[in-house]
Design a protein around this motif. Structure first.
Motif, short mmCIF file in Angstrom:
data_model
loop_
_atom_site.label_atom_id
_atom_site.label_comp_id
_atom_site.label_asym_id
_atom_site.label_seq_id
_atom_site.Cartn_x
_atom_site.Cartn_y
_atom_site.Cartn_z
N CYS A 18 0.83 -1.21 0.00
CA CYS A 18 0.00 0.00 0.00
C CYS A 18 0.87 1.26 0.00
O CYS A 18 0.59 2.22 -0.72
CB CYS A 18 -0.93 0.01 1.21
SG CYS A 18 -2.29 -1.15 1.09
N SER A 21 2.57 1.68 -3.40
CA SER A 21 1.55 2.07 -4.39
C SER A 21 1.18 3.54 -4.23
O SER A 21 0.99 4.25 -5.23
CB SER A 21 0.30 1.21 -4.24
OG SER A 21 0.59 -0.13 -4.48
N GLY A 22 1.08 4.01 -2.99
CA GLY A 22 0.77 5.42 -2.76
C GLY A 22 1.88 6.33 -3.24
O GLY A 22 1.63 7.40 -3.81
N LEU A 40 -3.89 5.33 0.25
CA LEU A 40 -3.00 4.16 0.22
C LEU A 40 -1.84 4.32 1.19
O LEU A 40 -1.48 3.38 1.90
CB LEU A 40 -2.48 3.93 -1.20
CG LEU A 40 -3.46 3.30 -2.18
CD1 LEU A 40 -2.90 3.37 -3.60
CD2 LEU A 40 -3.75 1.87 -1.79
#
Length: 57
Positions: A18, A21-22, A40
């Motif tokens: 996460c 991805s952020g 995220l």
């Protein structure tokens, strides 16, 4: 106060995925990731913080 414990591997992987991805969504123009980059990052941080705070997560 107890010392923090290491999170389970699955919790660590979810937080890491996460968070990365952020970061990718912030710096690259990926439609879904760019739209949700801050949530995220927040989910990744909360997963890692909860994994170190509570045993067995």
């Amino acid at each position: 106060m107890k010392a923090p414990s290491a999170p389970k591997q699955i919790t660590w992987m979810i937080g890491l995925i996460c968070g990365i991805s952020g970061i990718i969504g912030h710096y690259a123009n990926v439609p879904v990731l760019t739209e949700y980059n801050y949530p995220l990052l927040l989910i990744g941080f909360i997963a890692l913080a909860a994994g170190t705070t509570f045993r067995g997560m």
